[in-house]
Design an enzyme around this catalytic site. Structure first.
Site, PDB file in Angstrom:
ATOM      1  N   CYS A  73       0.793  -1.238   0.000  1.00 15.30           N
ATOM      2  CA  CYS A  73       0.000   0.000   0.000  1.00 15.30           C
ATOM      3  C   CYS A  73       0.820   1.280   0.000  1.00 15.30           C
ATOM      4  O   CYS A  73       0.245   2.372  -0.062  1.00 15.30           O
ATOM      5  CB  CYS A  73      -0.960  -0.015   1.180  1.00 15.30           C
ATOM      6  SG  CYS A  73      -2.015  -1.492   1.186  1.00 15.30           S
ATOM      7  N   HIS A 100      -3.124   8.093   6.134  1.00 17.74           N
ATOM      8  CA  HIS A 100      -3.310   6.779   5.513  1.00 17.74           C
ATOM      9  C   HIS A 100      -4.716   6.285   5.834  1.00 17.74           C
ATOM     10  O   HIS A 100      -5.421   5.817   4.955  1.00 17.74           O
ATOM     11  CB  HIS A 100      -2.244   5.810   6.004  1.00 17.74           C
ATOM     12  CG  HIS A 100      -2.273   4.484   5.318  1.00 17.74           C
ATOM     13  ND1 HIS A 100      -2.098   4.348   3.951  1.00 17.74           N
ATOM     14  CD2 HIS A 100      -2.478   3.228   5.793  1.00 17.74           C
ATOM     15  CE1 HIS A 100      -2.185   3.071   3.620  1.00 17.74           C
ATOM     16  NE2 HIS A 100      -2.416   2.369   4.718  1.00 17.74           N
ATOM     17  N   HIS A 156      -9.834   1.902  -0.206  1.00 17.83           N
ATOM     18  CA  HIS A 156      -8.375   1.748  -0.105  1.00 17.83           C
ATOM     19  C   HIS A 156      -7.875   1.161  -1.420  1.00 17.83           C
ATOM     20  O   HIS A 156      -8.070  -0.017  -1.703  1.00 17.83           O
ATOM     21  CB  HIS A 156      -8.020   0.841   1.068  1.00 17.83           C
ATOM     22  CG  HIS A 156      -6.549   0.782   1.357  1.00 17.83           C
ATOM     23  ND1 HIS A 156      -5.617   1.486   0.631  1.00 17.83           N
ATOM     24  CD2 HIS A 156      -5.845   0.103   2.308  1.00 17.83           C
ATOM     25  CE1 HIS A 156      -4.407   1.236   1.114  1.00 17.83           C
ATOM     26  NE2 HIS A 156      -4.532   0.402   2.140  1.00 17.83           N
TER      27      HIS A 156
END
Length: 601
Positions: A176, A308, A343
């Site tokens: 990620c 995040h 995400h």
């Protein structure tokens, strides 16, 4: 020299270009909803899909609709085209589909740095049953062809071939934080004079493989995610692509749009756990401090933080702790825009970078959708605001294995010293392992119970690396750079086997945890308690070349003094047989690891 952003391209759940994304952000309109395009049984899980079929993307790009192309590559091509057009960079492909790169590149040296982890998995999983049933043939040509587009580096090459304007390309695969680390590498190439401009970012498509992988970890919310909320229950997966065109400030020409400046960046490793964030946010704290230091800023200079903020209990608690360590009582407005996009995993760092630049240019704070109630161990996010003055924005991207990166964007240039190339790094040691039988020696370093839980590639990577560090008399390097063409092939194949045999239920979480490419690098960081720079490069046969290049960039910059560089790959009987059938070059060693310790001393 300063680093300026002169082009943007983006596709995500809230828009297929930057204008649509801007409108959705300002209208506080989420793109998360019921699954429409992914062929999964898990319709109870909301996702953030790009509102475009593969066929529509091919039409947009002038690709033959009959040609099978990974959605990851298609999303990447569409966003790259936007970025190139925005920056006024000419390219060869208009309606010719995937082309070979041109032999000569006139004008500025343009390099493409891409972040992805899924690669062509969306195609591979569709063909896996047939591939597994006929490892020695006969298989249809289009079925075998998926092998040429499975790995991360192939997705990057498909994008670059489509445009024919890039001198070189590489792929970062750190889960990620991939796109954020691609942006960092692009900046380093500009600082070192190894490129005149870079197109940097990431692309990731939803796949059954990684939807079920995340679901096996029990961290997906059945409702729209609500980062930093007291009752948050997990993340929603998304997909998309975004790219930034970076140039040195002194080379910007009249008429180019300047969206802002990349003022600072940082990369550090939590070195705590393969999937969980550390309670104190050590890696995140280090990455943010590094980014602020490089940007020559104090924490009080930051006007907004794009967190995040996945919405999982662990991440939000850990990131809150890190933000409080960095900012204390002077915390600026913070929000997670994953409540808009889902995400987007490897693409999230660049998608959120574009969102930050839109906020900077249009003077607004993106909202943290879904938030209702706070808790003592969580920061309180902003619900959005208009007509605000933004000069400096911090954007976080954290990943499995504790690979933490932070970027600072701003409206003013920051002078960065140009990296001067020094003498070739000194090779303190080199160790190569090609035989599976050698792996039993790992018990010299690791307890037998731990070894039982490790895949072959983790064992060979650890053994070769620990041997190399011992020979070099280095306890803990300042950076770990890992190269791998195919990644953790054994566990990826096992997870595909489970999907084929048992469907999308009751998958083993350990297989997914040890299937991502940066599992190798993070395993070494966790073993060594190494919080230093950590990155994984997956560019096929060029993986090691790029790993050594990044190691040299770090050493020449003076920010590190020792680097552990490794090239690690493995194969399985099925994969070996399929590669032979497809006429692909094949290393028949079950494991092949090379580890080197480099120094600028």
């Amino acid at each position: 020299m300063s680093i300026v952003i002169v082009g943007l391209g983006i596709l995500c759940a809230i828009g297929n270009d930057k204008a649509q994304v801007l409108e959705s952000l300002r209208q506080q309109r989420t793109g998360i909803g019921e699954m429409r395009y992914l062929r999964s049984t898990h319709h109870e899980l909301p996702v953030g899909e790009v509102k475009c079929t593969n066929e529509e993307l091919k039409t947009l790009l002038g690709i033959d609709p009959r040609k099978e192309v990974s959605r990851t590559a298609l999303l990447g091509m569409a966003a790259t085209r936007q970025a190139l057009d925005d920056a006024g960079i000419p390219y060869a492909a208009e309606a010719g589909g995937i082309q070979k790169p041109s032999e000569q590149h006139a004008g500025p040296r343009t390099i493409f740095v891409n972040g992805t982890t899924v690669g062509g998995m969306d195609i591979t999983e569709q063909h896996f049953g047939e591939l597994r049933a006929h490892p020695n043939g006969p298989l249809a040509e289009d079925t075998l062809d998926c092998l040429h587009h499975h790995d991360c580096g192939s997705s990057t090459e498909d994008i670059t071939r489509h445009f024919g304007c890039f001198e070189d390309c590489t792929t970062i695969s750190t889960a990620c934080s991939s796109a954020a680390n691609a942006i960092i590498l692009g900046a380093q190439l500009l600082e070192a004079g190894e490129a005149d401009r870079v197109v940097v970012g990431g692309t990731e498509a939803l796949s059954v493989f990684h939807l079920n992988g995340f679901n096996s970890l029990m961290i997906l919310d059945h409702e729209p995610c609500r980062p930093f909320d007291k009752d948050r229950a997990g993340l929603n997966l998304g997909e998309g692509a975004a790219y930034l065109v970076l140039e040195r400030g002194e080379e910007v020409t009249a008429g180019q749009t300047v969206y802002g400046y990349l003022q600072g960046w940082g990369n550090a490793c939590d070195a705590y756990h393969q999937t969980a964030s550390s309670p104190d946010g050590e890696g995140a704290t280090r990455a943010m401090h590094q980014a602020l230091e490089r940007a020559q800023l104090q924490p009080t200079d930051i006007d907004y933080v794009n967190a995040h903020g996945t919405g999982t209990p662990d991440n939000d608690r850990s990131e809150s702790a890190a933000l409080r360590r960095v900012f204390g009582d002077m915390l600026p407005p913070v929000s997670s825009t994953k409540s808009f996009t889902g995400h987007t995993t490897s693409a999230s760092g660049s998608i959120e970078a574009v969102i930050c630049l839109l906020a900077l240019r249009h003077h607004f704070l993106p909202a943290n959708l879904g938030w209702k109630a706070g808790a003592a161990d969580l920061i309180t996010p902003t619900t959005g605001a208009d007509d605000v003055t933004l000069r400096h924005i911090l954007s976080n991207a954290f990943a499995f294995g504790g690979n933490d990166s932070a970027l600072v964007f701003g409206s003013e240039p920051v002078d960065h010293a140009q990296i001067q190339q020094g003498a070739a790094p000194k090779v303190l040691s080199r160790v190569e392992i090609t035989e599976k039988a050698e792996l039993s020696r790992l018990k010299e370093y690791v307890k037998p119970m731990e070894m039982r839980r490790m895949s072959k590639i983790i064992k060979s990577a650890l053994l070769s690396s620990l041997d190399a560090l011992k020979a070099a008399e280095v306890d803990c390097p300042n950076a770990i750079i890992t190269a791998t063409a195919w990644g953790c092939m054994e566990n990826s194949e096992k997870l595909l086997d489970e999907l084929e045999d048992n469907g999308e239920e009751a998958l083993k979480p350990t297989l997914f945890m040890q299937s991502t490419h940066n599992t190798i690098s993070s395993a070494m960081a966790i073993r060594l308690k190494d919080h230093g720079y950590n990155v994984t490069i997956c560019q096929k046969e060029d993986s090691m070349r790029w790993a050594l290049k990044q190691a040299r960039l770090l050493l020449d910059s003076g920010c590190v003094h020792t680097v552990l560089v490794g090239c690690h790959d493995e194969t399985t009987p099925l994969f070996t047989a399929l590669r032979r059938q497809a006429g692909m070059a094949s290393d028949d060693h079950e494991v092949h690891s090379v580890a080197m310790v480099l120094s600028n001393a």
